[in-house]
Design a protein around this motif. Structure first.
Motif, mmCIF file in Angstrom:
data_model
loop_
_atom_site.group_PDB
_atom_site.id
_atom_site.type_symbol
_atom_site.label_atom_id
_atom_site.label_comp_id
_atom_site.label_asym_id
_atom_site.label_seq_id
_atom_site.Cartn_x
_atom_site.Cartn_y
_atom_site.Cartn_z
ATOM 1 N N UNK A 170 0.836 -1.250 -0.053
ATOM 2 C CA UNK A 170 0.068 0.098 -0.044
ATOM 3 C C UNK A 170 0.870 1.355 -0.146
ATOM 4 N N UNK A 171 2.089 1.248 0.705
ATOM 5 C CA UNK A 171 2.880 2.451 0.767
ATOM 6 C C UNK A 171 3.425 2.799 -0.521
ATOM 7 N N UNK A 172 3.815 1.516 -1.314
ATOM 8 C CA UNK A 172 4.503 1.852 -2.575
ATOM 9 C C UNK A 172 3.227 2.345 -3.676
ATOM 10 N N UNK A 173 2.192 1.925 -3.594
ATOM 11 C CA UNK A 173 1.151 2.272 -4.381
ATOM 12 C C UNK A 173 0.662 3.885 -3.893
ATOM 13 N N UNK A 174 0.985 4.370 -2.703
ATOM 14 C CA UNK A 174 0.829 5.717 -2.280
ATOM 15 C C UNK A 174 1.768 6.602 -2.931
ATOM 16 N N UNK A 175 2.932 6.116 -2.988
ATOM 17 C CA UNK A 175 3.993 6.722 -3.457
ATOM 18 C C UNK A 175 4.030 7.090 -4.843
ATOM 19 N N UNK A 176 3.359 6.378 -5.725
ATOM 20 C CA UNK A 176 3.119 6.467 -7.060
ATOM 21 C C UNK A 176 1.853 7.095 -7.465
ATOM 22 N N UNK A 177 1.264 7.884 -6.491
ATOM 23 C CA UNK A 177 0.152 8.876 -6.434
ATOM 24 C C UNK A 177 -0.874 8.085 -7.077
ATOM 25 N N UNK A 178 -1.377 6.886 -6.777
ATOM 26 C CA UNK A 178 -2.523 5.821 -7.308
ATOM 27 C C UNK A 178 -3.796 6.684 -7.158
ATOM 28 N N UNK A 179 -3.851 7.587 -6.300
ATOM 29 C CA UNK A 179 -5.204 8.317 -6.060
ATOM 30 C C UNK A 179 -5.403 9.297 -7.132
ATOM 31 N N UNK A 180 -4.318 9.467 -7.986
ATOM 32 C CA UNK A 180 -4.657 10.813 -9.020
ATOM 33 C C UNK A 180 -4.376 9.813 -10.445
ATOM 34 N N UNK A 181 -4.228 8.673 -10.347
ATOM 35 C CA UNK A 181 -4.011 7.882 -11.745
ATOM 36 C C UNK A 181 -5.436 7.727 -12.325
ATOM 37 N N UNK A 182 -5.446 7.835 -13.523
ATOM 38 C CA UNK A 182 -6.725 7.571 -14.367
ATOM 39 C C UNK A 182 -6.813 6.142 -14.936
ATOM 40 N N UNK A 183 -5.920 5.365 -14.589
ATOM 41 C CA UNK A 183 -5.925 3.862 -15.327
ATOM 42 C C UNK A 183 -4.872 3.292 -14.841
ATOM 43 N N UNK A 184 -4.896 1.860 -14.489
ATOM 44 C CA UNK A 184 -3.811 1.070 -14.095
ATOM 45 C C UNK A 184 -3.905 -0.404 -15.197
ATOM 46 N N UNK A 185 -2.484 -0.632 -15.597
ATOM 47 C CA UNK A 185 -2.401 -1.763 -16.324
ATOM 48 C C UNK A 185 -1.421 -2.671 -15.533
ATOM 49 N N UNK A 186 -1.924 -3.872 -15.163
ATOM 50 C CA UNK A 186 -0.979 -4.964 -14.245
ATOM 51 C C UNK A 186 -0.519 -5.808 -15.213
ATOM 52 N N UNK A 187 0.684 -5.687 -15.754
ATOM 53 C CA UNK A 187 1.313 -6.514 -16.902
ATOM 54 C C UNK A 187 2.457 -7.436 -16.583
ATOM 55 N N UNK A 188 2.564 -8.098 -15.040
ATOM 56 C CA UNK A 188 3.635 -8.722 -15.048
ATOM 57 C C UNK A 188 3.555 -10.299 -15.456
ATOM 58 N N UNK A 189 4.439 -11.222 -15.518
ATOM 59 C CA UNK A 189 4.144 -12.626 -16.381
ATOM 60 C C UNK A 189 3.775 -13.709 -15.418
ATOM 61 N N UNK A 190 3.471 -13.025 -14.061
ATOM 62 C CA UNK A 190 2.991 -14.068 -13.162
ATOM 63 C C UNK A 190 1.443 -13.897 -12.689
ATOM 64 N N UNK A 191 0.490 -14.723 -13.227
ATOM 65 C CA UNK A 191 -0.859 -14.605 -12.832
ATOM 66 C C UNK A 191 -1.193 -14.181 -11.412
ATOM 67 N N UNK A 192 -0.481 -15.043 -10.479
ATOM 68 C CA UNK A 192 -0.906 -14.900 -9.002
ATOM 69 C C UNK A 192 -0.399 -13.265 -8.720
ATOM 70 N N UNK A 193 0.756 -12.856 -9.139
ATOM 71 C CA UNK A 193 1.085 -11.478 -8.764
ATOM 72 C C UNK A 193 0.141 -10.530 -9.382
ATOM 73 N N UNK A 194 -0.170 -10.571 -10.438
ATOM 74 C CA UNK A 194 -1.062 -9.970 -11.138
ATOM 75 C C UNK A 194 -2.638 -9.538 -10.483
ATOM 76 N N UNK A 195 -2.958 -10.841 -10.059
ATOM 77 C CA UNK A 195 -4.180 -10.721 -9.154
ATOM 78 C C UNK A 195 -4.080 -10.230 -7.920
ATOM 79 N N UNK A 196 -3.055 -10.486 -7.094
ATOM 80 C CA UNK A 196 -2.748 -9.857 -6.017
ATOM 81 C C UNK A 196 -2.595 -8.416 -5.974
#
Length: 584
Positions: free
Chosen positions: A416-442
């Motif tokens: 959560x702290x890392x997500x806050x550091x990238x200013x997620x509250x002001x993001x207009x979209x998120x793309x989760x593109x890692x090569x691991x299904x479990x990591x992407x879901x998490x």
């Protein structure tokens, strides 16, 4: 059909060929299928040939094959299989998956034009469109720009009356109707997906004027994102100093910022005090330049003897003592903190990313692989502001992201702290593109928790390889945009292997559609449009005389030598066209 490789793309390719009724043989190509893949091959009755690539290709009957699809995950294995296939069967239709651009260009010179495809380049546009929200999808057909757009019905009626000559692809309301007829009735609020020219969309509540055609994805072509990267690189020499200054300011921690502010305040006050209170030997006051000069001399302890406090009033000498003491301390602290910043690992990260606390309206891309780079280029080409969050600080793609001018942050997207550091509250979209299904879901679930009330308004795109898992994630966790790179890329390989020139793929809600160009041969000559499957649509028909018929009427007949532009769910399209595409 011979398929070399049984990874995610290979398995999906075999599945679609099998569903289309094409006899298929799988060559292991050094990739042993997992338990699930092996079970599926057995269930479908697909023969699998193990062994060295050359021997396996011969045993698979490459000389009698209609086409060979080479889709291993390893570029070296793909290159070997492709070269062997071309040597063993010089005339066979060949489609190859290669991720490395240099290898792809060289290989295309041997295997033929339009034979080398890149999964990342094929899948990225769908992710970009999902990130940017529901928007017109342009495509070029026979030199004309057509647009796929979704419009909400504002009144009940039939499609013919509501949308005229626009060709309906889907109506989504209580259910989903694929390629309905123009007499299909819709209710208020139904989402209608249509295809037509920008002129045909005139008067409808959707802006297609800014839509640009999506170029055919061919290895070796320079993408719009790459073009922008080149411009950024050319401008890099002129902007690098400004970038570094902005980077240092953004990366600075609070103590450094406070020290700098206090020092600047002391400096400004001292300039005013000296300008007003210092009296020269001739009785005049200092100029502003003299005041700035003497202040810098005093704080920097580099006096040259040209000015002195010795003959000044007592209050000014006392002030000078405090200014010298405070100035020296503040300067020492400032230089210490600045040195720490410059030599820390934080500056290495920040110079490439212009860290992020002040960013607004950005698209967060989690995971920087080949698909992630494709998504970055697509977002840049669309005018969006991407930001990369990557766990591995040694990722080989980081340099490319920085070359594109994209900010990069190293950290765990599930924190959560890392997500806050990238200013997620002001993001207009998120793309989760890692090569691991479990990591992407998490990571997707962590993003959902952080977005809170904004969850319904911010598109979150998940890359999930397994189709059943993606459907379960959509239904169980409420994700609207779950994309499989294998599912997006496989139609291109299957279509190319069957002789269909695939022009694009896109999603209508959760249904993948494909647009393709088909040269009308003898098997289609004389066939009427109404004889085609109800779940496919002929958008345009280019005649031999150079005229373009769009949209063709239901009684229009194919003529040998025409080119038909068809669209529909890719499985329906391949099943319908397979017997005619495979004609001699």
């Amino acid at each position: 059909m011979v398929v070399c490789g049984i990874g995610a793309v290979g398995l999906r390719t075999v599945e679609q060929l099998h569903a289309a009724g094409v006899e298929t043989v799988v060559v292991d190509a050094g990739e042993r299928p997992g338990a699930v893949a092996g079970h599926l091959l057995e269930l479908w009755g697909v023969r699998r040939v193990p062994g060295r690539p050359r021997d396996a290709l011969v045993e698979a009957g490459i000389e009698q094959a209609a086409a060979v699809v080479v889709v291993p995950d390893d570029d070296l294995v793909a290159t070997e299989c492709a070269l062997l296939a071309r040597r063993l069967a010089p005339e066979v239709r060949l489609v190859v998956r290669v991720a490395n651009p240099a290898v792809g260009r060289a290989l295309a010179g041997v295997t033929g034009p339009n034979s080398v495809l890149d999964v990342a380049a094929l899948a990225a546009p769908s992710v970009v469109e999902a990130c940017l929200g529901r928007r017109p999808h342009p495509v070029e057909l026979a030199g004309r720009t057509f647009v796929v757009a979704t419009i909400d019905a504002t009144r009940p009626g039939i499609l013919r009356d509501l949308f005229g000559d626009l060709a309906p692809l889907a109506v989504t309301g209580a259910g989903q109707e694929i390629c309905p007829g123009r007499d299909h009735e819709v209710a208020v609020g139904d989402r209608v997906t249509l295809i037509g020219t920008p002129e045909q969309f005139a008067g409808h509540p959707v802006d297609v004027t800014a839509s640009r055609p999506v170029p055919q994805v061919r290895r070796g072509a320079r993408t719009a994102g790459a073009e922008r990267a080149a411009r950024l690189a050319e401008e890099g020499g002129r902007t690098s100093l400004l970038l570094v200054l902005r980077t240092l300011l953004a990366e600075a921690e609070r103590p450094l910022k406070v020290t700098l502010c206090v020092l600047l305040s002391v400096f400004a006050i001292s300039v005013f005090v000296l300008r007003a209170g210092y009296v020269k030997t001739d009785g005049s006051h200092m100029t502003w330049v003299d005041a700035v000069y003497f202040t810098v001399e005093t704080i920097g302890t580099v006096g040259y003897g040209d000015f002195s406090f010795a003959e000044q009033q007592t209050w000014l000498r006392v002030y000078a003592i405090g200014m010298m003491f405070l100035g020296v301390v503040l300067a020492a602290v400032l230089f210490s903190l600045l040195t720490q910043l410059l030599v820390s690992s934080g500056i290495e990260r920040s110079v490439g990313r212009r860290r992020i606390g002040s960013m607004r309206g950005h698209v967060l891309v989690v995971g920087l692989g080949a698909v992630g780079i494709g998504v970055l280029e697509g977002l840049l080409a669309a005018g969006a502001r991407p930001l990369v969050l990557e766990r591995d600080g040694t990722n080989r793609h980081l340099a490319r992201a920085r070359e594109l001018g994209v900010p990069v942050v190293t950290g765990d997207a599930t924190d959560a702290a890392v997500l806050a550091s990238v200013n997620l509250d002001e993001a207009v979209a998120v793309a989760v593109m890692t090569s691991d299904d479990l990591v992407n879901i998490e990571a997707g679930l962590a993003v959902r928790d952080q977005l809170g009330e904004r969850w319904d308004s911010v598109p979150v795109v998940l890359r999930v390889f397994d189709r059943d898992l993606s459907e379960a994630v959509e239904e169980g966790f409420g994700f609207r945009y779950v994309r499989s790179t294998a599912a997006l890329a496989a139609p291109w390989f299957v279509g190319a292997a069957l002789g269909l020139d695939v022009l694009g793929t896109f999603y209508v809600e959760h249904t993948p559609f494909m647009i393709g160009k088909l040269a009308v041969g003898a098997a289609l000559d004389g066939l009427a449009m109404r004889e085609l499957s109800a779940r496919t649509r002929v958008v345009a028909l280019a005649h031999r005389d150079g005229t373009l018929d769009y949209p063709p009427r239901r009684d229009t007949r194919f003529t040998e030598g025409d080119e038909a532009y068809v669209v529909g769910p890719y499985q329906e399209l391949l099943t319908l066209l397979r017997p005619r595409i495979m004609e001699p």
